[in-house]
Scaffold this active site. Structure first.
Site, PDB file in Angstrom:
ATOM      1  N   HIS A  55      13.501  36.118   9.792  1.00  0.00           N
ATOM      2  CA  HIS A  55      12.055  35.920   9.926  1.00  0.00           C
ATOM      3  C   HIS A  55      11.536  36.637  11.168  1.00  0.00           C
ATOM      4  CE1 HIS A  55      12.603  32.669   6.972  1.00  0.00           C
ATOM      5  NE2 HIS A  55      11.305  32.779   6.750  1.00  0.00           N
ATOM      6  N   LYS A  86       8.622  32.860  14.762  1.00  0.00           N
ATOM      7  CA  LYS A  86       9.028  31.613  14.108  1.00  0.00           C
ATOM      8  C   LYS A  86       9.769  30.726  15.109  1.00  0.00           C
ATOM      9  CE  LYS A  86      11.092  29.795   9.857  1.00  0.00           C
ATOM     10  NZ  LYS A  86       9.887  28.971   9.608  1.00  0.00           N
TER      11      LYS A  86
END
Length: 271
Positions: free
Chosen positions: A159, A163
């Site tokens: 990600h 995040k």
């Protein structure tokens, strides 16, 4: 379509990346309209039109007042943080507003609170609202049942750098689905860290590897490694739009529900 038939939706985190994507999706949907836009106190977006980021005039002003932002909404879509989502859900219960929760990182105690709130309002909660991801989960359930012995299972997820939780909620859901399909408890068989002299791999374990960097929207690969062959099941997200479209499908599903806690398997009839 008359305005009375449009689904009035409020969006939490309206100035964030996901908030912007949700607002765009609601604007484009012919059966929905933006009834509220919520953001944190101190946000530069407060007092602005919710569509200002794209040059559109939605007629909905971004507010930090939950009661103002939820007034007139039938459903809230929330992709924020666990503490914020819980606070939002409590007001949703008070006002009788349904909720679609894409927030990840909830503790067991927080999940218990959500189950309690769902006795009074209908909630769809899933770590990933993407239709493709949820179909992938169904495929993993089937694969895990067939490959429960003789194959080592590893989950690799990547990600963007912003995040804050790891592994991702989607990766954890993948592990839960596969562990359940094999009659295992993920809490007992998950391996989240490997460093130094780890010893041989435990046959029943499910390993997790996390990558964070750049602007990766979300990549997930599950590796079934056997003797003489490997099977890889991969899902890659190139846009947050897929999460927004899945969220709107969840909103439409909730229109027929009075109360209860549901997930995307319920929405997509994957049971």
């Amino acid at each position: 379509m008359t305005p009375q038939k449009l689904k009035p939706i409020a969006v939490a985190g309206a100035s964030g990346r996901m908030g912007h994507t949700l607002i765009e999706a609601i604007w484009a949907a012919d059966d929905c309209h933006l009834a509220g836009a919520l953001d944190m106190t101190g946000s530069a977006a407060l007092g602005l039109d919710a569509g200002a980021f794209s040059g559109r005039v939605t007629g909905t002003t971004v507010t930090d007042s939950l009661h103002v932002g939820l007034q007139g909404a039938s459903c809230l879509i929330d992709f924020t943080r666990p503490e914020g989502s819980l606070a939002h859900l409590k007001v949703c219960r008070e006002l009788g507003v349904q909720a679609v929760i894409g927030t990840t990182g909830f503790t067991d105690a927080q999940k218990s609170e959500i189950r309690d709130i769902a006795q009074d309002i209908a909630i769809v909660m899933a770590p990933n609202m993407s239709v493709g991801v949820n179909v992938t989960l169904k495929l993993l359930q089937m694969a895990a049942q067939a490959l429960s012995t003789g194959y080592d299972i590893e989950i690799i997820e990547a990600h963007h750098r912003h995040k804050v939780d790891a592994p991702s909620g989607t990766a954890l859901k993948m592990g839960e689905v596969m562990a359940q399909a094999m009659g295992r408890d993920l809490k007992q068989c998950a391996v989240y860290e490997r460093y130094g002299h780890t010893g041989e791999r435990e046959a029943s374990s499910i390993g997790f590897s996390t990558i964070r960097g750049g602007d990766i929207v979300g990549d997930h690969t599950v590796l079934f490694a056997g003797i003489g062959e490997r099977i890889e099941v991969t899902h890659k997200s190139s846009s947050r739009a897929t999460y927004a479209q899945g969220s709107l499908r969840a909103v439409r599903f909730l229109a027929a529900q009075k109360n209860g806690l549901f997930d995307m398997f319920d929405v997509l009839n994957l049971r």
